[in-house]
Design a protein around this motif. Structure first.
Motif, PDB file in Angstrom:
ATOM      1  N   ILE A   1     -10.360   5.947   4.616  1.00 53.60           N
ATOM      2  CA  ILE A   1      -9.876   4.983   3.627  1.00 53.60           C
ATOM      3  C   ILE A   1     -11.009   4.653   2.657  1.00 53.60           C
ATOM      4  CG2 ILE A   1      -8.880   2.697   3.239  1.00 53.60           C
ATOM      5  CD1 ILE A   1      -7.108   4.662   4.816  1.00 53.60           C
ATOM      6  N   ARG A   2     -10.688   4.667   1.367  1.00 49.61           N
ATOM      7  CA  ARG A   2     -11.646   4.173   0.379  1.00 49.61           C
ATOM      8  C   ARG A   2     -11.078   2.909  -0.267  1.00 49.61           C
ATOM      9  NH1 ARG A   2     -13.057   7.456  -4.913  1.00 49.61           N
ATOM     10  NH2 ARG A   2     -11.294   6.268  -5.711  1.00 49.61           N
ATOM     11  N   ILE A   3     -11.853   1.842  -0.211  1.00 48.19           N
ATOM     12  CA  ILE A   3     -11.469   0.578  -0.846  1.00 48.19           C
ATOM     13  C   ILE A   3     -12.241   0.465  -2.153  1.00 48.19           C
ATOM     14  CG2 ILE A   3     -11.274  -1.919  -0.558  1.00 48.19           C
ATOM     15  CD1 ILE A   3     -11.646  -1.486   2.471  1.00 48.19           C
TER      16      ILE A   3
ATOM     17  N   GLN B   1       0.835  -1.195   0.000  1.00 51.90           N
ATOM     18  CA  GLN B   1       0.000   0.000   0.000  1.00 51.90           C
ATOM     19  C   GLN B   1       0.874   1.251   0.000  1.00 51.90           C
ATOM     20  OE1 GLN B   1      -3.274   0.133  -0.460  1.00 51.90           O
ATOM     21  NE2 GLN B   1      -2.990   2.351  -0.559  1.00 51.90           N
ATOM     22  N   ARG B   2       1.979   1.203   0.710  1.00 54.67           N
ATOM     23  CA  ARG B   2       2.907   2.339   0.738  1.00 54.67           C
ATOM     24  C   ARG B   2       3.476   2.605  -0.665  1.00 54.67           C
ATOM     25  NH1 ARG B   2       5.075   4.986   4.832  1.00 54.67           N
ATOM     26  NH2 ARG B   2       7.069   6.062   4.547  1.00 54.67           N
ATOM     27  N   LEU B   3       3.808   1.535  -1.364  1.00 57.15           N
ATOM     28  CA  LEU B   3       4.330   1.673  -2.721  1.00 57.15           C
ATOM     29  C   LEU B   3       3.264   2.271  -3.643  1.00 57.15           C
ATOM     30  CD1 LEU B   3       6.562   1.184  -4.795  1.00 57.15           C
ATOM     31  CD2 LEU B   3       5.676  -1.147  -5.089  1.00 57.15           C
TER      32      LEU B   3
ATOM     33  N   ASP C   1      -7.928  -1.873  -4.617  1.00 57.53           N
ATOM     34  CA  ASP C   1      -7.134  -0.652  -4.472  1.00 57.53           C
ATOM     35  C   ASP C   1      -7.621   0.108  -3.249  1.00 57.53           C
ATOM     36  OD1 ASP C   1      -5.428  -0.880  -6.664  1.00 57.53           O
ATOM     37  OD2 ASP C   1      -6.940  -0.107  -8.027  1.00 57.53           O
ATOM     38  N   MET C   2      -6.668   0.658  -2.490  1.00 54.66           N
ATOM     39  CA  MET C   2      -7.035   1.451  -1.315  1.00 54.66           C
ATOM     40  C   MET C   2      -6.375   2.817  -1.400  1.00 54.66           C
ATOM     41  SD  MET C   2      -7.097  -1.169   1.922  1.00 54.66           S
ATOM     42  CE  MET C   2      -5.991  -2.460   1.404  1.00 54.66           C
ATOM     43  N   HIS C   3      -7.121   3.841  -1.013  1.00 50.69           N
ATOM     44  CA  HIS C   3      -6.621   5.215  -1.041  1.00 50.69           C
ATOM     45  C   HIS C   3      -6.954   5.896   0.279  1.00 50.69           C
ATOM     46  CE1 HIS C   3      -6.314   4.712  -5.398  1.00 50.69           C
ATOM     47  NE2 HIS C   3      -7.547   4.249  -5.363  1.00 50.69           N
TER      48      HIS C   3
END
Length: 583
Positions: free
Chosen positions: A379-381, A76-78, A367-369
């Motif tokens: 957080i949006r998944i 997720q960091r990447l 995808d998570m943002h």
């Protein structure tokens, strides 16, 4: 030209006098994003160690991903790094302490190797054993004029740091300067002055002093402002990232365009940065106003106690088995309730990723943002409609989305899921034809039956050339048009799932399809009427059933122009958000 907010003077923990050593490089980029900036420069004291460390971290994460050794939190960091670096121009540089303590910024293009920057520091007489230390004082380095020339010859954008303040070459608060001040501020290799009073008006402002009207200072200087941030957020008199920034009017977001601006005599393209109020609410607020839907859910908590975390994963599986959707974590659907937030978003996304991987079978990529709303992290998944349906929770439970709830699937629903997947995996046939007929002797051959329309199944991610932005995830596209029996027939692509349907006419089309076909057949599209943001553009904006919809446009590398009709706000993601927010 478009205005881009930029802060060209940001320190990192690589500077010895940085006040928050626990801050990460990703934290700095995310803070810059939250301030609305599109250009940032890492300018640590006499070193490029901070920028180099960020590059090493990204390279390590990519290597771990390639070898399958990356954890969900690291992955997720990447993703966050890639998202931010795609959105922002992040430039390497340094702040040199020249002879007599004057500070000068050297900023380079993002493709400049770190080793090349270290060689420039060596040429500036920064001791080799101090190049990685980030010290503000490094002994006797180059004099100011030599430093300007050395930096400029290396390709840098050369800026006098806080020229009107401490360690500034303008020496504005001193009663001496004379020829030294003139030479330090008028040198041809100096591209701009960073000042602390850019918003000040009148003849006493630094910008007015260097406006080219004085005989001793005939060269008009570009003046900008930067935060000189030594911490992430403001505290007292110490500014944080983006707390003092500049707007740059550029034809494109690139280092070349930025440098061209400072080499020009156009002084109308820099101004104090004022974060523009968004023309519409943030994405989380808009989603909350529309509430729970078949493709959207909200969870205020993600605690394991009380089944909160399980409920989120249950929605993930249900969306994957149905049409896909978006899950917001850290906020209620009720727009009147204050957002709770999730604390550390990276840690939260890592935990969510681990739980999805543990509970959902087969493996599902989401995808998570991290989004910000009312000062809180949410957080949006983003869950796709899965290719390997049905997805099972805890090895035995199959959920589907029904209205605004995720429910256990009944037997007929499970059978339907399996049948759909089997059908999708069969070779797609564009059209069905009647068998060939063999004409009988003496008899005229009967005419073939007309070809029938058949829907073609395609993958959800629509194929585009490498490096090209994916189309929006809602709306419709007209893939091709041809005349048959005197009537125009169109191949339509549903952007929600990539499915294509041949032989659609204006009279047989559904509501949105009929709208798209009508515009196509009228032939009224005009590139000059599109609001462009690079290769992406907004043609029309309109409301239907109280919701905003957009006709969006994309220029492809081969010169082709694709039009996406009737895209709603659920389909506006990534770079498309910048396009619609221009209006």
């Amino acid at each position: 030209m478009k205005w881009y907010g930029g802060d060209l003077h940001i320190h990192t923990p690589a500077s010895k006098d940085y006040q928050q050593p626990e801050v990460t490089y990703l934290d700095i980029l995310k803070r810059a994003e939250s301030k609305g900036l599109r250009i940032v420069a890492f300018t640590d004291h006499n070193t490029v160690a901070g920028y180099a460390e960020m590059q090493r971290e990204i390279a390590d994460l990519e290597r771990w991903k390639e070898t399958g050794r990356i954890s969900p939190e690291e992955e997720q960091r990447l993703k966050e790094y890639h998202r931010l670096l795609d959105k922002m121009l992040v430039l390497p540089g340094f702040e040199l302490t020249a002879t007599f303590g004057f500070h000068i910024l050297a900023i380079f293009g993002e493709d400049t190797p770190v080793r090349a920057l270290e060689h420039v520091l060596i040429d500036l007489n920064v001791p080799i054993d101090l190049i990685g230390e980030g010290e503000t004082e490094v002994g006797s380095t180059s004099d100011v004029i030599t430093a300007y020339r050395t930096m400029a010859e290396a390709g840098a954008l050369v800026i006098a740091a806080h020229a009107d303040s401490n360690h500034g070459v303008a020496m504005m608060r001193l009663n001496f300067g004379g020829q030294t001040r003139i030479s330090y501020t008028q040198n041809e290799n100096l591209h701009a002055l960073e000042v602390t009073d850019l918003e000040k008006r009148g003849r006493h402002a630094t910008k007015a002093f260097f406006d080219g009207s004085k005989p001793q200072y005939p060269r008009r200087m570009h003046c900008i402002q930067g935060s000189d941030a030594h911490r992430l957020t403001r505290k007292g008199n110490y500014l944080g990232v983006g707390d003092r920034a500049t707007d740059f009017g550029l034809p494109e977001l690139s280092f070349g365009a930025l440098k061209e601006l400072f080499l020009s005599d156009d002084f109308s393209r820099t101004r104090p940065y004022k974060r523009r109020s968004p023309s519409r609410p943030d994405k989380v607020t808009r989603a909350r106003k529309e509430g729970q839907t078949e493709r959207r859910s909200f969870h205020e908590h993600m605690k394991r106690q009380g089944g909160c975390l399980y409920a989120i994963v249950r929605d993930v599986a249900a969306f994957a088995n149905t049409k896909g959707g978006h899950i917001y974590v850290g906020v209620k659907a009720d727009p009147k309730a204050s957002p709770r937030g999730v604390g550390d978003p990276n840690q939260a996304m890592g935990r969510l990723g681990s739980e999805i991987k543990r509970l959902v079978t087969p493996s599902l990529d989401v995808d998570m943002h991290a989004l910000e709303t009312e000062g809180k992290n949410v957080i949006r998944i983003d869950v796709p409609r899965g290719d390997e349906r049905p997805y099972v929770l805890e090895g035995s439970k199959i959920y589907v989305r029904q209205g605004t709830r995720s429910e256990l699937a009944m037997r007929d629903q499970i059978i339907s899921l399996v049948e759909e997947v089997l059908k999708e995996k069969k070779p797609a046939l564009a059209r069905e034809r009647t068998p060939e007929r063999v004409p009988q002797r003496g008899k005229r051959e009967a005419p073939r039956e007309k070809e029938t329309t058949k829907e073609r199944e395609a993958p959800r991610e629509i194929e585009v050339p490498e490096g090209v932005v994916q189309p929006p995830s809602s709306g419709v596209e007209i893939v091709r048009s041809e005349k048959s029996d005197g009537e125009l027939q169109h191949t339509m692509r549903d952007l929600r799932n990539g499915n294509e349907v041949d032989g659609v006419t204006r009279s047989s089309a559904r509501r949105l399809w009929r709208y798209a076909i009508a515009l196509k057949e009228k032939g009224i599209f005009d590139k000059d009427k599109v609001s462009w943001d690079g290769n992406l553009g907004l043609w029309h904006k309109y409301k239907r059933a109280g919701r905003a919809h957009y006709d969006l446009v994309q220029k492809m590398p081969d010169g082709d122009v694709r039009i996406y009709y009737g895209v709603n706000e659920d389909g506006v993601e990534g770079p498309w958000e910048d396009v619609v927010e221009k209006k």
